[in-house]
Motif scaffolding. Structure first.
Motif, PDB file in Angstrom:
ATOM      1  N   GLN A   1       0.831  -1.159   0.196  1.00 47.21           N
ATOM      2  CA  GLN A   1      -0.038  -0.102  -0.028  1.00 47.21           C
ATOM      3  C   GLN A   1       0.965   1.331   0.115  1.00 47.21           C
ATOM      4  O   GLN A   1       0.600   2.108  -0.710  1.00 47.21           O
ATOM      5  CB  GLN A   1      -0.971   0.027   1.242  1.00 47.21           C
ATOM      6  N   HIS A   2       1.955   1.283   0.760  1.00 44.57           N
ATOM      7  CA  HIS A   2       2.795   2.290   0.763  1.00 44.57           C
ATOM      8  C   HIS A   2       3.558   2.702  -0.539  1.00 44.57           C
ATOM      9  O   HIS A   2       3.747   3.884  -0.961  1.00 44.57           O
ATOM     10  CB  HIS A   2       3.923   2.122   1.969  1.00 44.57           C
ATOM     11  N   LEU A   3       3.860   1.550  -1.325  1.00 48.08           N
ATOM     12  CA  LEU A   3       4.443   1.895  -2.622  1.00 48.08           C
ATOM     13  C   LEU A   3       3.522   2.270  -3.526  1.00 48.08           C
ATOM     14  O   LEU A   3       3.870   3.344  -4.337  1.00 48.08           O
ATOM     15  CB  LEU A   3       4.954   0.356  -3.135  1.00 48.08           C
ATOM     16  N   ARG A   4       2.298   1.892  -3.538  1.00 46.43           N
ATOM     17  CA  ARG A   4       0.950   2.518  -4.252  1.00 46.43           C
ATOM     18  C   ARG A   4       0.941   3.982  -4.076  1.00 46.43           C
ATOM     19  O   ARG A   4       0.862   4.789  -4.842  1.00 46.43           O
ATOM     20  CB  ARG A   4      -0.125   1.797  -4.188  1.00 46.43           C
TER      21      ARG A   4
ATOM     22  N   HIS B   1      -3.699  -6.642  -1.024  1.00 45.44           N
ATOM     23  CA  HIS B   1      -3.435  -5.507  -1.526  1.00 45.44           C
ATOM     24  C   HIS B   1      -4.458  -5.134  -2.618  1.00 45.44           C
ATOM     25  O   HIS B   1      -4.933  -3.775  -2.525  1.00 45.44           O
ATOM     26  CB  HIS B   1      -2.029  -5.524  -2.163  1.00 45.44           C
ATOM     27  N   VAL B   2      -4.574  -5.949  -3.592  1.00 44.78           N
ATOM     28  CA  VAL B   2      -5.833  -5.665  -4.743  1.00 44.78           C
ATOM     29  C   VAL B   2      -7.178  -5.399  -4.157  1.00 44.78           C
ATOM     30  O   VAL B   2      -7.912  -4.351  -4.396  1.00 44.78           O
ATOM     31  CB  VAL B   2      -5.694  -6.911  -5.612  1.00 44.78           C
ATOM     32  N   LEU B   3      -7.524  -6.219  -3.139  1.00 41.70           N
ATOM     33  CA  LEU B   3      -8.775  -6.100  -2.616  1.00 41.70           C
ATOM     34  C   LEU B   3      -8.895  -4.787  -1.669  1.00 41.70           C
ATOM     35  O   LEU B   3      -9.858  -4.145  -1.767  1.00 41.70           O
ATOM     36  CB  LEU B   3      -9.136  -7.339  -1.432  1.00 41.70           C
TER      37      LEU B   3
ATOM     38  N   PHE C   1      -9.803 -16.373  -1.462  1.00 43.61           N
ATOM     39  CA  PHE C   1      -9.627 -15.405  -0.540  1.00 43.61           C
ATOM     40  C   PHE C   1     -10.438 -13.830  -0.802  1.00 43.61           C
ATOM     41  O   PHE C   1     -10.489 -13.193  -0.145  1.00 43.61           O
ATOM     42  CB  PHE C   1      -8.091 -15.145  -0.620  1.00 43.61           C
ATOM     43  N   ALA C   2     -10.758 -13.980  -2.112  1.00 36.60           N
ATOM     44  CA  ALA C   2     -11.278 -12.572  -2.381  1.00 36.60           C
ATOM     45  C   ALA C   2     -12.486 -12.962  -3.386  1.00 36.60           C
ATOM     46  O   ALA C   2     -12.611 -12.321  -4.653  1.00 36.60           O
ATOM     47  CB  ALA C   2     -10.196 -11.376  -2.942  1.00 36.60           C
ATOM     48  N   PRO C   3     -13.505 -13.572  -2.967  1.00 33.93           N
ATOM     49  CA  PRO C   3     -14.705 -13.846  -4.018  1.00 33.93           C
ATOM     50  C   PRO C   3     -15.178 -12.860  -4.658  1.00 33.93           C
ATOM     51  O   PRO C   3     -15.970 -12.779  -5.389  1.00 33.93           O
ATOM     52  CB  PRO C   3     -15.664 -14.605  -3.138  1.00 33.93           C
TER      53      PRO C   3
ATOM     54  N   HIS D   1      -4.228  -0.843 -13.518  1.00 35.40           N
ATOM     55  CA  HIS D   1      -3.884  -0.153 -11.981  1.00 35.40           C
ATOM     56  C   HIS D   1      -2.561  -0.588 -11.670  1.00 35.40           C
ATOM     57  O   HIS D   1      -1.589   0.152 -11.453  1.00 35.40           O
ATOM     58  CB  HIS D   1      -4.897  -0.644 -11.317  1.00 35.40           C
ATOM     59  N   THR D   2      -2.364  -1.925 -11.707  1.00 28.55           N
ATOM     60  CA  THR D   2      -1.063  -2.664 -11.393  1.00 28.55           C
ATOM     61  C   THR D   2      -0.693  -3.700 -12.259  1.00 28.55           C
ATOM     62  O   THR D   2      -1.495  -4.506 -12.833  1.00 28.55           O
ATOM     63  CB  THR D   2      -1.168  -3.138  -9.816  1.00 28.55           C
TER      64      THR D   2
END
Length: 552
Positions: A141-144, A167-169, A200-202, A247-248
């Motif tokens: 998150q800091h890098l972003r 991170h994406v979530l 993990f991120a449905p 985005h990334t």
């Protein structure tokens, strides 16, 4: 510069003059004088402690380009301004920054790292992060926030995939995921990423840009949160992907693109992305040039050109063992690279025991090995005499290959002399070892780089009535043997090093056997970490079978 009686004096000419007349900054710092006098006008001098001057000149040497006498560096080197500030600190005079300080602030933010209290828990994450994983997500998150790329280089098995998904979530829940994230991975790992996102991120919409119909799915890319493609396809689809903004871009198993002259490397550099992230448990496998290649993708220009990096870091470190340059490189990449080992953050992992089994060749197999070695020796020497070392590489590699194959099993060697040799000391040892381990209730992974060798081992196991599954590059449904092993339908898993050396979680196994050694121990360690990773609750035993007195 420095203010003297209300007038600003430009220090750059004087500092560059010192730099031009100093053969070694380290020698400058070791001067017995307490201060070095820097001229600041007519018969006036600024006293600067030697170590402070060395730090300042080190940054200036990197940033100075003879373009009108000005300093300059890529935006990815914003941390250089923090280094300048550190060099000026404690000189006994206040430091004042003037003009646009946004780049300076960014440099300081990167140098200081993420705030330890920044929240990292995504509401939609169906997992509980460990403490170090929370730190990893906080760093991403800091890098972003600093609009820069980086390398998450945790050891295999520490959860780089989960940290990336979290991170994406977080980006999605914060409303910042206005363009999709592109995951670039090995062909064999596309399904693994899909399953991990679903698990993990449905709440995230994921689309695979792989297999039949991928061009039709490319047209729907903007409607999804995450797209997954492969290194071979990122080149083939480069024009279609270049039409989108991401985005990334996440480079999974990023060591796969450590060759800066490769087509995939070129295609990835051309992608339009706000952020870039590389995931690799082995960012340096052979030499420092591989580290440069990864940063060339995530933060172009941060380490200079390939030639600048070679002269500034590779030659001093690799050829001359200069510790100061190694420290400087570590400090340079520190804000952009996170590396944790299992020993430092996953102390709860059970122990790993490595056992090297030396095997002696005898009889016809030893005679075959010696005969091939002598013939290869004569052939290679002849080739070198005629073509030189450079022109003899194929002959050298062919000789090494034949000798390694004899060590594994004479049936691998395609020469007439090998046809009558039926004994294989290592093959016999392996079958005995597997039966012993199965008798002790253990579950086994067997790695070899030769798919044909795995086929021979499979025949031997069938002959002893031992059930097993196999995974090689030719396996049509990769998930099928993985599920069979994890669900206990087989206790032995034969895996080719390239097909299964990364991206597998096989913690139900507690014994790893490396049938033949690979050139690079990092690749062997990656394979071992299929079993020795988070989720493993049993001690892991690693057997390395090595023919004594041989090329192995």
């Amino acid at each position: 510069g420095i203010d003297v009686d209300g007038h600003r004096v430009d220090l750059l000419p004087a500092l560059l003059n010192i730099l031009d007349n100093t053969s070694s900054l380290d020698q400058l710092a070791r001067t017995p004088r307490r201060c070095i006098a820097v001229p600041v006008g007519d018969k006036r001098y600024l006293p600067v402690p030697p170590e402070r001057l060395r730090l300042l000149l080190a940054v200036l040497r990197e940033m100075y380009r003879d373009k009108g006498g000005k300093l300059g560096a890529p935006i990815t080197r914003a941390t250089a301004l923090a280094e300048v500030g550190a060099a000026l600190h404690d000189t006994g005079r206040p430091v004042r920054w003037a003009g646009d300080t946004s780049v300076r602030d960014r440099g300081y933010d990167l140098a200081l790292g993420p705030k330890p209290t920044a929240p990292v828990i995504a509401a939609g994450l169906a997992a509980t992060l460990r403490g170090y994983q929370e730190d990893g997500v906080r760093w991403l998150q800091h890098l972003r926030a600093c609009a820069t790329g980086g390398i998450l280089a945790d050891d295999m098995g520490l959860g780089k995939t989960l940290q990336t998904i979290a991170h994406v979530l977080l980006e999605k829940e914060a409303g910042r995921l206005t363009q999709p994230v592109l995951i670039v991975t090995l062909t064999s790992l596309v399904g693994n990423w899909q399953r991990e996102f679903a698990k993990f991120a449905p709440g995230l919409s994921v689309i695979p840009l792989h297999g039949a119909g991928r061009h039709e799915r490319l047209a729907e890319l903007a409607k999804h949160d995450v797209a997954i493609t492969t290194y071979p396809l990122v080149w083939r689809d480069k024009d279609a992907l270049a039409a989108h903004r991401f985005h990334t871009v996440v480079l999974d198993e990023a060591h796969a693109v450590k060759n800066p002259d490769g087509l995939a490397h070129e295609a990835i550099r051309g992608l339009d992305a706000d952020n870039r992230l590389a995931l690799s448990g082995t960012p340096i496998e052979n030499h420092l040039g591989e580290l440069w290649a990864l940063f060339d993708l995530v933060n172009p220009g941060m380490l200079g050109t390939a030639e600048e990096f070679k002269s500034s870091f590779r030659v001093p470190i690799e050829l001359h063992g200069e510790g100061r340059r190694l420290d400087a490189l570590r400090e340079r990449v520190r804000p952009y690279m996170m590396r944790r080992t299992k020993e430092s953050v996953a102390k709860e992992l059970p122990p790993k025991t490595e056992i090297v089994r030396a095997i002696d060749l005898s009889g016809a197999q030893r005679e075959l090995y010696e005969g091939l070695r002598m013939a290869a020796h004569a052939e290679v020497r002849q080739q070198i005499r005629e073509r030189g070392i450079g022109g003899s590489q194929i002959a050298i590699l062919d000789a090494l290959l034949k000798l390694r194959q004899v060590c594994c099993d004479p049936r691998l060697v395609g020469v007439d002399a090998a046809k009558g040799v039926t004994d294989s000391a290592k093959y016999t040892m392996l079958l005995e070892l597997i039966q012993t381990q199965l008798g002790a209730g253990r579950r086994i992974l067997v790695f070899s780089q030769f798919a044909r060798m795995l086929a021979l081992i499979s025949e031997g196991l069938l002959g002893h009535g031992i059930g097993h599954v196999t995974l090689t590059g030719a396996t049509p449904d990769r998930q099928k043997p993985i599920d069979a092993f994890e669900k206990g339908r087989a206790d032995v898993f034969l895996i080719s090093l390239k097909a299964g050396g990364a991206g597998l979680n096989l913690t139900s196994a507690d014994t790893v056997i490396h049938y033949d050694p690979w050139w690079n121990p990092a690749a062997e360690n990656q394979a071992t970490d299929r079993a020795h990773r988070l989720g493993q609750d049993k001690p892991v035993f690693v057997y390395k079978l090595i023919v004594a007195g041989s090329i192995e």
